[in-house]
Each structure stands twice: as C-alpha cells, then as structure tokens.
Design an enzyme around this catalytic site. Structure first.
Site, PDB file in Angstrom:
ATOM      1  CG  ASP A 152      -1.708   1.216   1.433  1.00  0.00           C
ATOM      2  OD1 ASP A 152      -1.859   1.988   0.462  1.00  0.00           O
ATOM      3  OD2 ASP A 152      -2.204   1.428   2.562  1.00  0.00           O
ATOM      4  CG  ASN A 185      -3.095   5.529  -0.942  1.00  0.00           C
ATOM      5  OD1 ASN A 185      -3.155   4.440  -0.389  1.00  0.00           O
ATOM      6  ND2 ASN A 185      -4.085   6.037  -1.649  1.00  0.00           N
ATOM      7  CG  ASP A 237      -6.011   3.285   0.575  1.00  0.00           C
ATOM      8  OD1 ASP A 237      -5.118   2.415   0.601  1.00  0.00           O
ATOM      9  OD2 ASP A 237      -6.677   3.537  -0.450  1.00  0.00           O
ATOM     10  CG  ASP A 248      -1.373   1.893  -3.499  1.00  0.00           C
ATOM     11  OD1 ASP A 248      -0.159   1.604  -3.594  1.00  0.00           O
ATOM     12  OD2 ASP A 248      -1.840   2.559  -2.554  1.00  0.00           O
ATOM     13  CG  ASP A 294     -11.619 -14.121 -15.082  1.00  0.00           C
ATOM     14  OD1 ASP A 294     -10.953 -14.550 -14.132  1.00  0.00           O
ATOM     15  OD2 ASP A 294     -12.864 -14.000 -15.042  1.00  0.00           O
ATOM     16  CD  GLU A 312      -9.783 -18.792 -14.153  1.00  0.00           C
ATOM     17  OE1 GLU A 312      -9.916 -19.121 -12.965  1.00  0.00           O
ATOM     18  OE2 GLU A 312     -10.580 -18.024 -14.711  1.00  0.00           O
TER      19      GLU A 312
HETATM   20  C1  GLC Z   1     -11.776 -16.390 -12.264  1.00  0.00           C
HETATM   21  C2  GLC Z   1     -10.963 -15.619 -11.262  1.00  0.00           C
HETATM   22  C3  GLC Z   1     -11.778 -15.468 -10.010  1.00  0.00           C
HETATM   23  C4  GLC Z   1     -13.037 -14.719 -10.337  1.00  0.00           C
HETATM   24  C5  GLC Z   1     -13.814 -15.385 -11.462  1.00  0.00           C
HETATM   25  C6  GLC Z   1     -14.873 -14.480 -12.031  1.00  0.00           C
HETATM   26  O1  GLC Z   1     -12.009 -17.699 -11.855  1.00  0.00           O
HETATM   27  O2  GLC Z   1      -9.730 -16.239 -11.051  1.00  0.00           O
HETATM   28  O3  GLC Z   1     -11.061 -14.820  -8.999  1.00  0.00           O
HETATM   29  O4  GLC Z   1     -13.853 -14.628  -9.201  1.00  0.00           O
HETATM   30  O5  GLC Z   1     -12.983 -15.741 -12.537  1.00  0.00           O
HETATM   31  O6  GLC Z   1     -14.306 -13.458 -12.796  1.00  0.00           O
HETATM   32 CA    CA Z   2      -3.577   2.264  -1.130  1.00  0.00          CA
END
Ligand code: GLC
Ligand code: CA
Length: 514
Positions: free
Chosen positions: A20, A22, A24, A28, A195, A246
């Site tokens: 992090d 900043n 919070d 980031d 993804d 993935e």
């Molecule tokens: C993939 C990501 C997971 C996410 C899902 C929906 O499996 O690795 O973290 O929740 O897709 O986007």
């Molecule tokens: Ca931050």
C-alpha cells in the site's frame, strides 16, 4: 523456438494485497512500484496483475466497469504506464488480466441496458423475459444465475449478480474486446491472462445442465473462434506477446484444444494446482500434461497457488491435500510445519518441470491460509452467495508482510483491508531475506538455478513413490513422497530441506547436477 514465455517464472500480483503506497490499507500501484526490487531480487521474468481496472470491487476487480483505465483505489493510467516502463527497464514483462465473460453491473453498457426494456444494449447481454426464471442453472459462486430487473426481465450472470455475462454472439462485444486488447498492447503489455476463458459462449437455447448432455456454457466449440481472432491481433504486435487462458476443464484433451497453434500460447495447469500431495497422482498429472502439450508444441505451465485456492502450506498440511472448490475444509486440523516442508518440496518439483511456472504473491514467503478472518470483514462473494457455507477466498488474499514485528508489517501505514496474523512477524520479506534457510531464499536460489536448466523431461528409474527425472543431460530432480529416506546420485545443487545422512528424506525434493 525460444521465446520468453516458454520457460518464464511469472509472479502473480494481487494488487489489493501486495503493498500500500498511500496509507489507506489497500494495496496499489504506488506500492508495487516501491517494491519492484523484491521481484528483481527474487528473479522473476514477468508479473501477472490481477485486474486493476475501475470496478465496484464486487468480486475484487473481476467485475470491470471500464477496461481502459485504472481503478482509482489503485492509482492512475499514467502510473500503470510508468510501472510498465519501470518493469521493462528491470527486465520484467507485464501480463494483465482480461475479463471477457462478464462486465460489472456498473459498466456503461449494462447501465444502458437496465435503463429501458427496449435498450439495444440488452442484446449485448443475456436478457430474457419474465415471469419465470429462464433456467435453474447453478452459479459458479453458488446460487441462481439469473437476476430479475425492476421491469421483470431476467439477466444471466454465471458469477455474482454484479457480473452480468456478455453475449459473445454479438459483433459489438467481439469488436470491443479486440479494441481493448489493442489499447493495452499499445501501452506495452506483454500478454493477457484470460479470465474464465472456457465460459464465454452459451447455447442460446439455454438447455438445462444434464449429465451426458452437451453443457450449455462450459467449453462450447464456438469459443475457439474468439481466441483465434485474439491471437491474430496479438501476433500483429512486435515482441512475443502472449495469451494465457484460465481454463478449468476435467479433460486434458479438451484443455489442449485451447492451445492449438493459432489460439492461446498457454493455459494454467489447474489439474496440477488441485492435485493432492500424492506421488501417483502427481506423476499422472505431469504425464498427461506433457502428453497433450507436446504434439501441439504448446508450453506446459506449473502452478501450486493463486488467488482462488487454499494456500499450499495449509493444504499440504492436512490429511486431504488436494484442492476443490466444493470442499475447502477451513478449520480442519492442519500441521503447518508438515505443510511447509511439503510446500518447499512442491516448489522445487514444480520449478524443475519443463515449461513456465507461476508464483502467487506470498507463496515465496510460505504464507498460510488465514482462517480466522472475522465474518464481518470477509469480502468474497463466494462467502456471501453461499449463505456463509463456503468460507470463500479471502484467506489467501491477506496483505503481504514486508518488515517490522507488528501488523501492518510494512504493508503500508494504514490498517490493512484484511487483518494479518501476528505470527507473520517471522515471515516478513526482511526476515526471510536475511535467512538462507527461508522459503524466500529457497525460491530465490531455485529461480536463479532454473535459468540453466533446459531440455525435455525424461523419467529416471525410482521407487514408485519417488518422482525422479532428468532435464537434458546435466540436471536431475528427485522428489521423495515415500515414507522413508532414499538414496540418490549426483552433486547436490539445491534441496528443499536438510538431508539425512546422505539420503533424501520424505517430503523433500532435491536438484542435482549429473
Ligand atoms: C476467475 C478468477 C476469479 C473470479 C472469477 C470471475 O475464476 O480467477 O477470482 O472470481 O474468474 O471473474
Ligand atoms: Ca492504497
């Protein structure tokens, strides 16, 4: 054919939890830039960033509201551009996450679709008239996959209701994504992690999910056309850009179809990730993986953790050492000492296999799954949507410990968004850097040695519960998953744990010069 991604070590940064900048309490881009030296020191070839786009964070950024900007909590587009340049200067490639299956419900398309039943944007999603729910499909996070809008129509979301699925039959959806790829390729990214890559295409007849029937949305043939188009765009850029899928599929053969020469360069080896610490199962996964990749000339990948699964030191310390979403086993008896011994052995095993390897942030520190996160602080939609039956994935997403003896352990100056265990005082980067026996030192040595390892895998004769193989003529790896110490030959380059009077003890992996 030698390109960087064929044998790269790719480090996954989960931006909320790396560092992090900043104060919070949320990681980031400033934090990543300030701690890039950790990744240079570790010796990684590339960083994969989990989503960094503007997002309501209903699924930790996997709900993207705008694919061409940076989430304000994480920083600005200018900072991302600076980070790409700085990483490149340090010799590190940048891979970003692209989320094509769904958008955030805050995305302008979905907002326009909601505004009126006649909005043309409804065609970009899966809207169906009421009153009946169109199907009773079960969502990936549990619960139904349809949510009703105030005007009575239903829209499809395979994940959270804040993640409406796109209609990939619509040309605008396809064009938009090609343009998003170009937007980031123009800014110098070296690749994309795709993804939920097998879910994009749906059967418009919306049939029920039945055993022995074609699935309505898993791995439909039409999905391959999409990646062929993407591959062409990527191939039109200089500099070996790469596409990583993935792809969760039970069949290695179906998985390999995504890796045909005009589709993706590689995909995550999720079978390896989920495999129990069992020699026969691991040998089988390794053999299946190589068998389906070799004829395609595709690169195999080796993964033992990511932001969705239980941390390896926890998983391998239980009686049941495999991973499945259906059974997370939070709170079951866990021997973290044994889990750590095995995670060290698993690291050397996976880093010795031919192909690319992934390291999820904190894996190199041997962090365990955090299982005592107070319910009120848990954020994962899996936890909420399952009616709190499934603990969700927050336990592997806790902010990293960098230094100091108290939380926030140098993560930043604010209170971290998830609490860190006090025991992490012994697991900080600072402590582990100074300790040659630490997990961090093991990873650093392995990554350095790995650079001189090449060539295909050839199994060596061994007892059945020992995995022993050669790479080329000068290197061997032996992982002892049997109950007793075993002899080995060769000069020791690196071992995951102490040897026992010249023998390789159980749950230990050794790298040898032959
Ligand atoms: C993939 C990501 C997971 C996410 C899902 C929906 O499996 O690795 O973290 O929740 O897709 O986007
Ligand atoms: Ca931050």
């Amino acid at each position: 054919m030698s390109t960087w991604w064929r044998d790269a070590v790719i480090y996954q940064v989960y931006p909320r939890s790396y560092a992090d900048g900043n104060g919070d309490g949320i990681g980031d881009l400033a934090g990543v830039r300030a701690h890039l030296d950790h990744l240079v020191d570790l010796g990684v070839d590339a960083i994969w960033f989990s989503p960094w786009y503007p997002s309501p964070q209903a699924d930790a950024g996997y709900d993207v509201a705008d694919y061409r900007d940076i989430e304000p909590i994480f920083g600005t587009l200018a900072e991302a551009e600076a980070l790409i340049t700085e990483a490149h200067t340090a010799g590190i490639k940048i891979i970003i996450d692209i989320v094509p299956n769904h958008v955030s419900s805050a995305h302008t398309w979905f907002q326009a679709a909601l505004a009126s039943p006649d909005a043309p944007e409804r065609e970009l999603f899966w809207f169906r008239p009421g009153p009946e729910r169109p199907t009773d499909w079960e969502g990936e996070f549990g619960g139904p996959t349809w949510t009703q809008t105030p005007d009575g129509a239903w829209y499809l979301h395979l994940f959270d209701k804040a993640q409406p699925d796109l209609n990939w039959n619509h040309p605008r959806v396809r064009e938009e994504h090609l343009d998003i790829l170009r937007f980031w390729l123009d800014r110098g990214v070296d690749g994309f992690r795709v993804d939920s890559a097998a879910l994009l295409v749906k059967d418009p007849a919306l049939p029920p999910v039945l055993p022995d029937q074609p699935h309505p949305f898993h791995d439909l043939d039409g999905v391959h056309e999409i990646y062929r188009e993407w591959r062409q765009v990527i191939g039109s850029y200089e500099g070996d850009r790469t596409l990583i899928g993935e792809v969760w599929l039970p069949s290695p053969e179906r998985f390999a179809r995504y890796l045909r020469p005009d589709e993706m360069h590689s995909a995550f080896n999720l079978d390896f990730l989920c495999s129990p610490w069992d020699p026969a199962r691991l040998r089988q996964v390794i053999e299946d993986t190589l068998r389906v990749h070799e004829p395609l000339g595709a690169v195999a990948t080796w993964v033992i953790s990511n932001h969705d699964v239980t941390r390896p030191v926890t998983r391998y310390g239980r009686e049941e050492t495999g991973f499945s979403f259906a059974a997370k086993r939070e709170g079951t008896p866990t021997d973290l000492r044994l889990g750590t011994v095995r995670a060290r052995a698993a690291a050397l095993l996976s880093l010795a296999l031919p192909g690319a390897a992934y390291v999820y942030q904190g894996e190199e520190l041997g962090l365990e799954e955090v299982e005592d996160i107070p319910p009120a602080l848990r954020q994962d939609p899996m936890w909420h949507r399952s009616g709190h039956r499934d603990p969700g994935r927050d336990g592997c997403r806790v902010p990293l410990p960098w230094s100091d003896t108290e939380p926030p352990f140098g993560f930043g100056t604010g209170t971290p968004w998830l609490p860190q265990p006090r025991g992490w005082k012994d697991r900080t980067v600072a402590v582990q850097r100074a300790d040659p026996a630490s997990m961090l030192s093991l990873y650093r040595s392995a990554l350095a040695l790995r650079r001189s390892v090449s060539g295909p895998l050839a199994w060596l004769p061994s007892e059945p519960d020992v995995l022993a193989f050669r790479r080329g003529s000068g290197f061997a790896c032996v992982a002892n998953l049997s109950a007793s110490a075993v002899p080995f030959t060769g000069e020791v380059l690196l071992a995951s744990g102490p040897l026992d009077d010249g023998l390789l003890p159980p749950d230990t992996t050794i790298w040898l010069a032959l």
